[in-house]
Design an enzyme around this catalytic site. Structure first.
Site, mmCIF file in Angstrom:
data_model
loop_
_atom_site.group_PDB
_atom_site.id
_atom_site.type_symbol
_atom_site.label_atom_id
_atom_site.label_comp_id
_atom_site.label_asym_id
_atom_site.label_seq_id
_atom_site.Cartn_x
_atom_site.Cartn_y
_atom_site.Cartn_z
ATOM 1 N N SER A 143 -126.274 -56.743 -40.354
ATOM 2 C CA SER A 143 -126.594 -56.715 -38.925
ATOM 3 C C SER A 143 -127.480 -55.518 -38.613
ATOM 4 C CB SER A 143 -125.306 -56.622 -38.098
ATOM 5 O OG SER A 143 -125.604 -56.335 -36.737
ATOM 6 N N TYR A 155 -118.071 -52.418 -36.124
ATOM 7 C CA TYR A 155 -118.811 -53.585 -36.603
ATOM 8 C C TYR A 155 -119.979 -53.149 -37.478
ATOM 9 C CZ TYR A 155 -121.646 -57.841 -36.528
ATOM 10 O OH TYR A 155 -122.392 -58.934 -36.890
#
Length: 293
Positions: A143, A155
């Site tokens: 990501s 995350y």
């Protein structure tokens, strides 16, 4: 087109979103797909839709954070079609929180799903591919958050871990002909719904289907020369993420407090990399120029 004709591919988190879109497209290109998701009904619905469209798929619900369950998922592909050619390590968890808002359960959940679960599937997939001796492809998910975005530290850390694993596994498995890459996607999925709730504003309107062609390419033999890469797809924009490395030139000397302070005052201070997601211009040959956006 039959870019994936006859390939057997396991896809995790494929009950909806990017995983489901990739499963459908891969099947349309001739792949046999094992559709995995924690939600059995969603996994079955995707597999059924693939079959109704003339493709080949089976559903295999399960929790990838269970090491034994991850092995069973991989072996389901072998049981159905005799081999494993690809793994799309797509299942993931996303929650937003600034550092002062984080709790232990959220941090652990990110690491268990995004890192441990992805490791479990990749380890068993690699073992099977090595035993077969005919190469294969593993596609992880990273990501842009790995580059440092506010309220995405847990995350981003988990996805940074998967980028690092991608680089390592690509190096380890290169001689066996097993390619390992990572997809850095963007789409209006449940993850973006979470971001919009947290931020109180729209984040992305890019359909999940925009990511599927890139994922299918990286899983196919057409990408035989591509390994160890993090490939970013954001709507109409396709790019490569820059690998971590040592910034050159390095400095040599005898380092104590004063000489370190002097190094930052005269050299390293002006060469600091900005935090947050940035763009870097990389010239052919790997020479990086200081160009940011």
């Amino acid at each position: 087109m039959t870019w994936l004709e006859g390939k057997t591919i396991v896809m995790t988190g494929a009950g909806r979103g990017i995983g489901a879109a990739t499963a459908r497209l891969a099947a349309s290109y001739g792949a046999h797909v094992v559709v995995n998701d924690r939600d059995a009904a969603e996994a079955e619905a995707v597999a059924r839709a693939i079959g109704e469209a003339g493709g080949t798929a089976v559903s295999h619900p399960g929790d990838i954070t269970d090491w034994a369950a991850a092995r069973e998922l991989v072996m389901r592909a072998v049981a159905e079609w005799g081999r494993l050619d690809g793994l799309f390590n797509n299942a993931g968890l996303f929650r937003m929180a600034r550092i002062e808002e984080l709790d232990e359960a959220s941090v652990r959940a990110h690491l268990e799903v995004n890192v441990l679960g992805s490791f479990a599937c990749a380890v068993h997939a690699a073992r099977q591919m090595l035993a077969q001796g005919k190469g294969g492809a593993i596609l992880n998910v990273s990501s842009g958050a790995q580059m440092g975005l506010p309220a995405m530290s847990a995350y981003g850390a988990s996805k940074g871990a998967m980028a690092s694993a991608t680089y390592a596994w690509a190096t380890e498995l290169r001689e066996a002909g097993i390619r390992v890459n990572a997809l850095s996607p963007m789409a209006a999925t449940r993850m973006m719904d979470e971001a919009e709730r947290y931020l109180g504003a729209p984040v992305s309107s890019v359909p999940a289907e925009f990511n599927a062609p890139v994922a299918c390419y990286l899983l196919s033999d057409a990408a035989s020369g591509v390994t160890g890469q993090v490939v970013r797809i954001e709507g109409r924009v396709l790019s490569l993420a820059v690998h971590p490395g040592i910034a050159l030139p390095t400095l040599e000397g005898e380092w104590d407090f004063e000489t370190v302070a002097d190094a930052f005052r005269t050299d390293l201070g002006r060469r600091q990399f900005p935090s947050g997601t940035v763009g870097m211009t990389v010239e052919i040959g790997g020479n990086a120029s200081r160009t940011w956006d």
